[in-house]
Motif scaffolding. Structure first.
Motif, mmCIF file in Angstrom:
data_model
loop_
_atom_site.group_PDB
_atom_site.id
_atom_site.type_symbol
_atom_site.label_atom_id
_atom_site.label_comp_id
_atom_site.label_asym_id
_atom_site.label_seq_id
_atom_site.Cartn_x
_atom_site.Cartn_y
_atom_site.Cartn_z
ATOM 1 N N UNK A 379 0.888 -1.575 -0.128
ATOM 2 C CA UNK A 379 -0.093 0.174 0.003
ATOM 3 C C UNK A 379 0.660 1.365 0.324
ATOM 4 N N UNK A 380 0.610 2.093 -1.094
ATOM 5 C CA UNK A 380 1.456 3.048 -0.945
ATOM 6 C C UNK A 380 0.395 4.497 -0.571
ATOM 7 N N UNK A 381 0.520 4.608 0.755
ATOM 8 C CA UNK A 381 -0.169 5.761 1.091
ATOM 9 C C UNK A 381 0.614 7.304 1.926
ATOM 10 N N UNK A 382 -0.486 7.934 1.767
ATOM 11 C CA UNK A 382 0.361 9.363 2.000
ATOM 12 C C UNK A 382 1.437 8.830 3.254
ATOM 13 N N UNK A 403 -10.077 5.248 -1.745
ATOM 14 C CA UNK A 403 -9.020 6.210 -1.736
ATOM 15 C C UNK A 403 -7.936 5.990 -2.519
ATOM 16 N N UNK A 404 -7.529 4.663 -2.627
ATOM 17 C CA UNK A 404 -6.245 4.064 -3.376
ATOM 18 C C UNK A 404 -6.494 2.155 -3.971
ATOM 19 N N UNK A 419 -10.360 2.204 1.542
ATOM 20 C CA UNK A 419 -11.227 3.598 1.913
ATOM 21 C C UNK A 419 -11.008 4.474 2.539
ATOM 22 N N UNK A 420 -11.299 5.832 2.359
ATOM 23 C CA UNK A 420 -10.700 6.759 3.926
ATOM 24 C C UNK A 420 -11.877 7.070 3.748
ATOM 25 N N UNK A 425 -9.057 4.091 8.283
ATOM 26 C CA UNK A 425 -7.797 3.859 7.050
ATOM 27 C C UNK A 425 -9.314 2.343 7.127
ATOM 28 N N UNK A 426 -9.815 1.427 5.650
ATOM 29 C CA UNK A 426 -10.782 0.717 5.972
ATOM 30 C C UNK A 426 -10.318 -0.129 4.575
ATOM 31 N N UNK A 427 -8.987 -1.553 4.477
ATOM 32 C CA UNK A 427 -8.702 -2.391 2.855
ATOM 33 C C UNK A 427 -8.956 -4.016 3.996
ATOM 34 N N UNK A 428 -9.142 -4.648 2.851
ATOM 35 C CA UNK A 428 -8.777 -5.890 2.924
ATOM 36 C C UNK A 428 -7.523 -6.286 3.238
ATOM 37 N N UNK A 429 -6.895 -5.407 3.362
ATOM 38 C CA UNK A 429 -4.749 -5.516 3.377
ATOM 39 C C UNK A 429 -4.642 -5.892 4.697
#
Length: 449
Positions: A379-382, A403-404, A419-420, A425-429
């Motif tokens: 994940x490339x997050x801010x 969100x990305x 998702x943001x 911050x939420x994701x299956x990852x």
């Protein structure tokens, strides 16, 4: 942004010196052959004999490590030359070599499956391999399969094989005679339904769901006791890698509430260690049993089995209201896989029953019969780039725009949506926190570092 560079090139430097300790990587031709059973039985057998055993698990996994931790009496960390990285893995192996009388590493899937594979770990760290082969329906083909496992790809240090599901003494002898001279016979295990470890859709049941686990392990250890594999393996040289450096106290003074119960049980020990190393105070709570969140500065909802407990989660109105209030108040929240599923409007379980949950994410998440996703992701997050993995049988339908997206390192393709929504911050990852502790600190509200 380009993908993170591969972390599995090269080998530990011989200049670092080495630590001598008996060690073995337990592998198989495929999943379902009995790797976890044999690894746990070996750990239990040597622990019964008074030895200090440290066990590791190749690749991303939460369930096998719970069994292995119960068998060894120590936390089980992951070794994954991409997700955890070679430096992290080397430091953890070296620390174990300084403390233990025996190191066992359980492989993932088949010996050569994946990039990097369990075989890559064995080669990288110079570990001999024990291959567990389910031999109940074969005879001389056992030797051919062992020959292929040992000879595929770059050479391994050595290999021995254990036959699982042996029908009789004569069957075991046929299997042993089929082996080429350079592959050792480790013995055979007969079928024993009373010692087998039960499974479900994501893998084995966790150790705390098996009150008779010690009795099962005793039966398995007794069965191994008369086999060649029961002897302590030869010592190998583990590079004396330095310990992992201390972390900056970016979360000092902050309390992070961590969901931990039957619905939220997928927690890497290294993730908890990372949060504490960053200075956080951890408080654990149960979304199933507690009526409200504890006092905290940030919230982590890890993965687990919300689909098995959806009715109870839906009935806990106090907890759902507390989650909504925390989100409305801007509390930093990280929700992974099962933790994210709890935050949708609706969860549809395997029986097709719909349950109203927290409603922080619009839409429905539904269980399905087929595997939806499996494998490494980054994940490339801010906040920074983090590594992890995905493994789930559900799918989400939501009007919320991602969100990305995560990236699949194998080919650079698009992975899971992230998702943001406010401070959520939420994701299956599932994120491996040591892959970038500073980024993780920022996800939980750190303002510096």
């Amino acid at each position: 942004m380009s993908a993170p560079s591969p972390a599995f090139a090269g080998k530990p430097s011989p200049d670092a010196g080495s630590l001598r300790v008996p060690a073995l990587l337990v592998a198989a031709p495929a999943s379902g052959q009995g790797k976890t059973t044999v690894t746990a039985a070996l750990a239990w057998l040597h622990r019964r004999q008074g030895r200090k055993v440290r066990v590791f698990k190749s690749g991303p996994d939460y369930l096998d490590p719970s069994i292995l931790a119960a068998a060894s009496g120590a936390p089980v960390h992951s070794l994954d030359l991409w997700m955890t990285g070679a430096e992290d893995a080397a430091a953890r192996l070296a620390q174990a070599a300084r403390e233990a009388d025996l190191i066992l590493v359980e492989g993932v899937m088949g010996l050569h499956d994946g990039t990097p594979s369990s075989a890559d770990i064995a080669r990288h760290f110079g570990l001999p391999v024990l291959s567990v082969i389910q031999a109940g329906a074969m005879a001389q083909t056992f030797g051919a399969l062992a020959f292929g496992l040992a000879g595929y790809g770059q050479p391994l240090v050595s290999m021995q094989v254990l036959a699982n599901g042996v029908a009789s003494a004569r069957h075991a002898e046929m299997l042993r005679e089929s082996l080429p001279a350079h592959i050792g016979w480790a013995g055979g295990l007969a079928r024993d339904k009373d010692a087998s470890l039960p499974e479900r859709h994501l893998g084995l049941h966790a150790a705390d769901e098996l009150p008779d686990l010690p009795a099962r392990l005793d039966r398995l250890a007794d069965a191994l006791a008369g086999q060649p594999i029961a002897a302590l393996p030869a010592a190998v040289g583990i590079a004396a890698a330095p310990p992992l450096p201390p972390l900056p106290p970016l979360l000092a003074g902050r309390t992070i509430a961590v969901a931990r119960d039957a619905a939220c049980r997928f927690l890497y020990p290294a993730n908890l260690d990372t949060l504490q190393g960053l200075g956080a105070r951890l408080v654990f709570f149960s979304p199933l049993a507690d009526e409200a969140l504890p006092a905290c500065d940030a919230l982590w909802l890890p993965g687990g089995y919300p689909e098995l407990h959806a009715a109870s989660l839906a009935a806990n109105g106090g907890m759902l209201a507390s989650l909504r209030a925390a989100h409305a108040n801007g509390l930093p929240m990280l929700a992974e896989c099962g933790g994210m599923m709890m935050l949708f409007d609706t969860l549809v379980d395997k029986a097709g029953q719909a349950h109203s949950l927290a409603g922080l994410l619009p839409g429905t998440v539904a269980m399905q019969a087929r595997l939806a996703a499996l494998g490494h992701q980054w994940l490339a997050l801010p906040e920074g780039t983090v590594r992890g993995h995905t493994f789930h049988y559900s799918s989400a339908q939501t009007p919320l725009a991602p969100y990305c997206h995560a990236t699949v390192p194998r080919d650079g393709s698009r992975g899971e949506p992230v998702f943001r929504h406010g401070a959520l911050t939420a994701s299956y990852t599932h994120i491996y926190f040591p892959s970038n502790p500073q980024a993780v600190a920022r996800l939980f509200g750190a303002t510096a570092g």
